[in-house]
Design a protein around this motif. Structure first.
Motif, PDB file in Angstrom:
ATOM      1  N   THR A  74       0.858  -1.183   0.000  1.00 11.80           N
ATOM      2  CA  THR A  74       0.000   0.000   0.000  1.00 11.80           C
ATOM      3  C   THR A  74       0.890   1.227   0.000  1.00 11.80           C
ATOM      4  O   THR A  74       2.013   1.217   0.508  1.00 11.80           O
ATOM      5  CB  THR A  74      -0.963   0.038   1.207  1.00 11.80           C
ATOM      6  OG1 THR A  74      -0.208   0.129   2.411  1.00 11.80           O
ATOM      7  CG2 THR A  74      -1.875  -1.181   1.222  1.00 11.80           C
ATOM      8  N   TRP A  76       0.567   5.731   0.067  1.00 17.25           N
ATOM      9  CA  TRP A  76      -0.259   6.926   0.072  1.00 17.25           C
ATOM     10  C   TRP A  76       0.570   8.123  -0.371  1.00 17.25           C
ATOM     11  O   TRP A  76       1.791   8.149  -0.213  1.00 17.25           O
ATOM     12  CB  TRP A  76      -0.973   7.171   1.391  1.00 17.25           C
ATOM     13  CG  TRP A  76      -0.166   7.362   2.640  1.00 17.25           C
ATOM     14  CD1 TRP A  76       0.117   6.418   3.574  1.00 17.25           C
ATOM     15  CD2 TRP A  76       0.413   8.588   3.119  1.00 17.25           C
ATOM     16  NE1 TRP A  76       0.846   6.971   4.592  1.00 17.25           N
ATOM     17  CE2 TRP A  76       1.032   8.304   4.344  1.00 17.25           C
ATOM     18  CE3 TRP A  76       0.471   9.899   2.642  1.00 17.25           C
ATOM     19  CZ2 TRP A  76       1.715   9.278   5.092  1.00 17.25           C
ATOM     20  CZ3 TRP A  76       1.140  10.868   3.371  1.00 17.25           C
ATOM     21  CH2 TRP A  76       1.736  10.551   4.585  1.00 17.25           C
ATOM     22  N   PRO A  80      -2.473  10.344   4.537  1.00 15.78           N
ATOM     23  CA  PRO A  80      -2.661   8.927   4.874  1.00 15.78           C
ATOM     24  C   PRO A  80      -4.011   8.378   4.409  1.00 15.78           C
ATOM     25  O   PRO A  80      -4.131   7.196   4.092  1.00 15.78           O
ATOM     26  CB  PRO A  80      -2.527   8.891   6.395  1.00 15.78           C
ATOM     27  CG  PRO A  80      -1.671  10.076   6.722  1.00 15.78           C
ATOM     28  CD  PRO A  80      -2.055  11.133   5.708  1.00 15.78           C
ATOM     29  N   GLU A  83      -4.316   6.187   1.169  1.00 15.02           N
ATOM     30  CA  GLU A  83      -3.690   4.867   1.086  1.00 15.02           C
ATOM     31  C   GLU A  83      -4.480   3.915   0.192  1.00 15.02           C
ATOM     32  O   GLU A  83      -5.696   3.773   0.329  1.00 15.02           O
ATOM     33  CB  GLU A  83      -3.529   4.254   2.478  1.00 15.02           C
ATOM     34  CG  GLU A  83      -2.772   2.941   2.469  1.00 15.02           C
ATOM     35  CD  GLU A  83      -2.500   2.406   3.866  1.00 15.02           C
ATOM     36  OE1 GLU A  83      -2.110   1.234   3.974  1.00 15.02           O
ATOM     37  OE2 GLU A  83      -2.658   3.153   4.856  1.00 15.02           O
TER      38      GLU A  83
END
Length: 148
Positions: A74, A76, A80, A83
Motif C-alpha cells: 500500500t 499513500w 494517509p 492509502e
C-alpha cells in the motif's frame, strides 16, 4: 554506467531491467537498495527494491515516477487517507515536496523502476518524523559502513 574510454556518462543505453532487479540483494539493513541506470542532472533512473515499510517522507529536489515491476503493498501520496494498494504495472507519481509513504508490504519483493526529474541526490529524503528514519537508514548507498 560510464564510457570507459572518456569517463563520461553515456548518452544512450539499453538495460535489462529484469536482470538488474534480480541482482538486488535478498535482504538489507536499510529500507531499500537501489542501482542507478542513468544519473544526469536533468533526470536519474534507478531500479530499487524495498525491504520494509517506508514511513512518511518527501524529497526536496525532484519529482518522482515509480513504476511497479514486482510485488504488492500500500502507498499513500499527500495524505494517509489516500492509502491504496499497488501492484505490478502501476505507475505512482508525486511532485517534489509531496509527503508519501509505503505503510504495508503485502507481497514481495517490491521492486520499482524510478525516474526522478531532475536528478534525485541519494541523500534527498526528509522524514516527517525524524525518529522514523534518516538518509542512512533509508538507502544502502548512504549507510554508514560497519567498522568491523
Amino acid at each position: 554506467m560510464a564510457d570507459s574510454a572518456s569517463g563520461a556518462p553515456p548518452n544512450r543505453g539499453r538495460f535489462d531491467i529484469g536482470a538488474i532487479a534480480a541482482a538486488l540483494p535478498e535482504s538489507a539493513t536499510t529500507m531499500l537498495v537501489d542501482t542507478y541506470l542513468t544519473d544526469r542532472p536533468a533526470a536519474s533512473a534507478r531500479v530499487f527494491r524495498v525491504y520494509r515499510p517506508t514511513p512518511a517522507h518527501y524529497h526536496e529536489g525532484c519529482d518522482e515516477y515509480l513504476y511497479v515491476l514486482s510485488g504488492r503493498g500500500t502507498f499513500w501520496i499527500g495524505e494517509p487517507s489516500d492509502e491504496a494498494e499497488f501492484g505490478p504495472g502501476q505507475l505512482l507519481f508525486f511532485e517534489r515536496g509531496v509527503i508519501h509513504a509505503m505503510p504495508r508490504l503485502i507481497e514481495g519483493p517490491v521492486v520499482f523502476l524510478s525516474v526522478d526529474t531532475p536528478r534525485r541526490a541519494p541523500t534527498d529524503v526528509i522524514f516527517v518524523d525524524p525518529a522514523t528514519g534518516s538518509a542512512q537508514s533509508f538507502m544502502a548507498r548512504n549507510a554508514t559502513p560497519d567498522p568491523a
